[in-house]
Design a protein around this motif. Sequence first.
Motif, PDB file in Angstrom:
ATOM      1  N   ILE A  32       0.917  -1.011  -0.470  1.00  0.00           N
ATOM      2  CA  ILE A  32      -0.006   0.450   0.016  1.00  0.00           C
ATOM      3  C   ILE A  32       1.298   1.057  -0.232  1.00  0.00           C
ATOM      4  O   ILE A  32       1.642   1.573   0.950  1.00  0.00           O
ATOM      5  N   LEU A  33       0.825   2.291  -1.225  1.00  0.00           N
ATOM      6  CA  LEU A  33       1.738   3.372  -1.597  1.00  0.00           C
ATOM      7  C   LEU A  33       1.073   4.202  -0.746  1.00  0.00           C
ATOM      8  O   LEU A  33       0.016   4.255  -1.609  1.00  0.00           O
ATOM      9  N   THR A  34       1.297   5.606  -0.471  1.00  0.00           N
ATOM     10  CA  THR A  34       0.728   6.541  -0.320  1.00  0.00           C
ATOM     11  C   THR A  34       1.982   7.306  -0.485  1.00  0.00           C
ATOM     12  O   THR A  34       2.818   7.444   0.010  1.00  0.00           O
TER      13      THR A  34
ATOM     14  N   PHE B 282       5.967   4.285   2.892  1.00  0.00           N
ATOM     15  CA  PHE B 282       5.047   6.391   2.445  1.00  0.00           C
ATOM     16  C   PHE B 282       6.103   6.987   1.843  1.00  0.00           C
ATOM     17  O   PHE B 282       7.452   6.955   2.605  1.00  0.00           O
ATOM     18  N   PHE B 283       6.381   7.906   1.708  1.00  0.00           N
ATOM     19  CA  PHE B 283       6.543   9.048   0.870  1.00  0.00           C
ATOM     20  C   PHE B 283       6.050  10.398   0.762  1.00  0.00           C
ATOM     21  O   PHE B 283       4.999  10.509   0.401  1.00  0.00           O
ATOM     22  N   PHE B 284       6.521  10.921   1.623  1.00  0.00           N
ATOM     23  CA  PHE B 284       6.206  12.216   1.769  1.00  0.00           C
ATOM     24  C   PHE B 284       7.362  13.294   1.265  1.00  0.00           C
ATOM     25  O   PHE B 284       8.387  12.901   1.321  1.00  0.00           O
ATOM     26  N   SER B 285       6.569  14.272   0.651  1.00  0.00           N
ATOM     27  CA  SER B 285       7.644  15.506   0.386  1.00  0.00           C
ATOM     28  C   SER B 285       6.771  16.958   0.792  1.00  0.00           C
ATOM     29  O   SER B 285       6.234  17.628  -0.631  1.00  0.00           O
TER      30      SER B 285
ATOM     31  N   HIS C 194      -4.213   9.332  -4.774  1.00  0.00           N
ATOM     32  CA  HIS C 194      -2.264   9.552  -3.807  1.00  0.00           C
ATOM     33  C   HIS C 194      -1.718   7.924  -3.288  1.00  0.00           C
ATOM     34  O   HIS C 194      -0.953   8.378  -2.242  1.00  0.00           O
ATOM     35  N   THR C 195      -3.047   6.982  -3.072  1.00  0.00           N
ATOM     36  CA  THR C 195      -3.103   6.058  -2.111  1.00  0.00           C
ATOM     37  C   THR C 195      -3.427   4.361  -3.476  1.00  0.00           C
ATOM     38  O   THR C 195      -3.951   4.825  -3.881  1.00  0.00           O
ATOM     39  N   PHE C 196      -2.688   3.885  -3.891  1.00  0.00           N
ATOM     40  CA  PHE C 196      -2.455   2.741  -4.154  1.00  0.00           C
ATOM     41  C   PHE C 196      -2.385   1.107  -3.498  1.00  0.00           C
ATOM     42  O   PHE C 196      -1.007   1.379  -3.039  1.00  0.00           O
ATOM     43  N   LEU C 197      -3.538   0.499  -3.822  1.00  0.00           N
ATOM     44  CA  LEU C 197      -3.062  -1.208  -3.988  1.00  0.00           C
ATOM     45  C   LEU C 197      -2.340  -1.345  -4.793  1.00  0.00           C
ATOM     46  O   LEU C 197      -2.442  -1.420  -6.202  1.00  0.00           O
ATOM     47  N   LEU C 198      -1.160  -1.973  -4.584  1.00  0.00           N
ATOM     48  CA  LEU C 198       0.204  -2.540  -5.763  1.00  0.00           C
ATOM     49  C   LEU C 198      -0.099  -4.002  -5.789  1.00  0.00           C
ATOM     50  O   LEU C 198       0.291  -4.340  -4.058  1.00  0.00           O
TER      51      LEU C 198
ATOM     52  N   ALA D 125      -6.095  -0.818  -7.091  1.00  0.00           N
ATOM     53  CA  ALA D 125      -7.033  -0.165  -6.951  1.00  0.00           C
ATOM     54  C   ALA D 125      -6.738   1.715  -6.409  1.00  0.00           C
ATOM     55  O   ALA D 125      -4.968   1.307  -5.632  1.00  0.00           O
ATOM     56  N   ILE D 126      -7.432   2.047  -6.489  1.00  0.00           N
ATOM     57  CA  ILE D 126      -6.859   3.551  -5.998  1.00  0.00           C
ATOM     58  C   ILE D 126      -7.436   3.962  -4.493  1.00  0.00           C
ATOM     59  O   ILE D 126      -8.332   3.430  -4.766  1.00  0.00           O
ATOM     60  N   GLY D 127      -7.282   4.687  -3.979  1.00  0.00           N
ATOM     61  CA  GLY D 127      -7.861   5.059  -2.783  1.00  0.00           C
ATOM     62  C   GLY D 127      -7.796   5.377  -1.617  1.00  0.00           C
ATOM     63  O   GLY D 127      -6.604   3.992  -1.161  1.00  0.00           O
ATOM     64  N   ASN D 128      -7.586   6.275  -0.811  1.00  0.00           N
ATOM     65  CA  ASN D 128      -7.162   6.003   0.015  1.00  0.00           C
ATOM     66  C   ASN D 128      -8.507   5.155   1.512  1.00  0.00           C
ATOM     67  O   ASN D 128      -9.209   6.510   2.000  1.00  0.00           O
TER      68      ASN D 128
END
Length: 291
Positions: free
Chosen positions: A62-64, A100-103, A144-148, A156-159
């Motif tokens: 799960i990428l956010t 978790f990628f925070f910019s 901006h959140t993805f299930l990979l 899938a996309i969504g938080n």
Amino acid sequence: MKLFVTFSLVFFMCFCANVKETEIITLLQNWEGHEITFHDNHVFTILGKDTIAFPFQDGYKILTYVDSVGCIGCKLQLTEWKEYIMEMDSLFDNSIQFLFFFSPEKKVDIIRALLLSHFDYPVCIDEQDSLNKLNDFPTEMAFHTFLLDKSNKIIAIGNPIHNPKIKELYLKIIQGGEVKPDNRKLIVQTEVSVDKYTISLGHFDWQEKQKASFVLKNIGKSLLVIQDVNASCGCTEVTYSKEPIQPGGSVVLDVSYKAETPGSFNKTITVYCNANSSPIVLRITGNADGC
């Protein structure tokens, strides 16, 4: 399982009120099966102190991604993510990896948020916004959140923190369950009117808690059932009656806001219910003045 097939079944339950249906469909088609690209030199850290080796696993991820626009604390929702990680770890024996990628505009803002929330899961503080530059993510935060899958392809996309339907969808996919056609039409729907969608709290001392109320009236012919209410920020709390509302009846959503720092704010409260207009997005605005 294709993204468009999966997500289009539930997108009416989760899309941002600012995005048109046609735009969502186009976005889903463009991102269907898209493989997320990562740099080899992404650096992960714990609490912004020590860098660690954090190899990507072969299973579900799960990428956010959180950009620097708006209130970082509101977007992070770190306490909620901690609870969600614990829940998923207990269900899947730590086999689901969270990326978790925070910019941030200022690295110190992220580190402060991590420390305040005692969030000790590895995160990448991507000051150069390199992940976004590699993949050119959609502009809407809702996407901006993805299930990979194991190949880093989007399924899938969504938080899941912001939307219980997305949480349910992710769980069903990971468990290998069949995602069936949207059953919203099988659920008895009703109609809702809202007394106001935006409330301005004006100017006030940032250290003083503020309160506001929204009234939702059931103007349909069936019971109104509120399934969930999500605030965009931990500084906003919402209380309401959990009882179904009879036709002609109303429910009051009492909102309290306690600013973390001085400054202007624009917070959303999203109501999920069995109304045709769901999700209903409410908003509080104002200026929390400092000394």
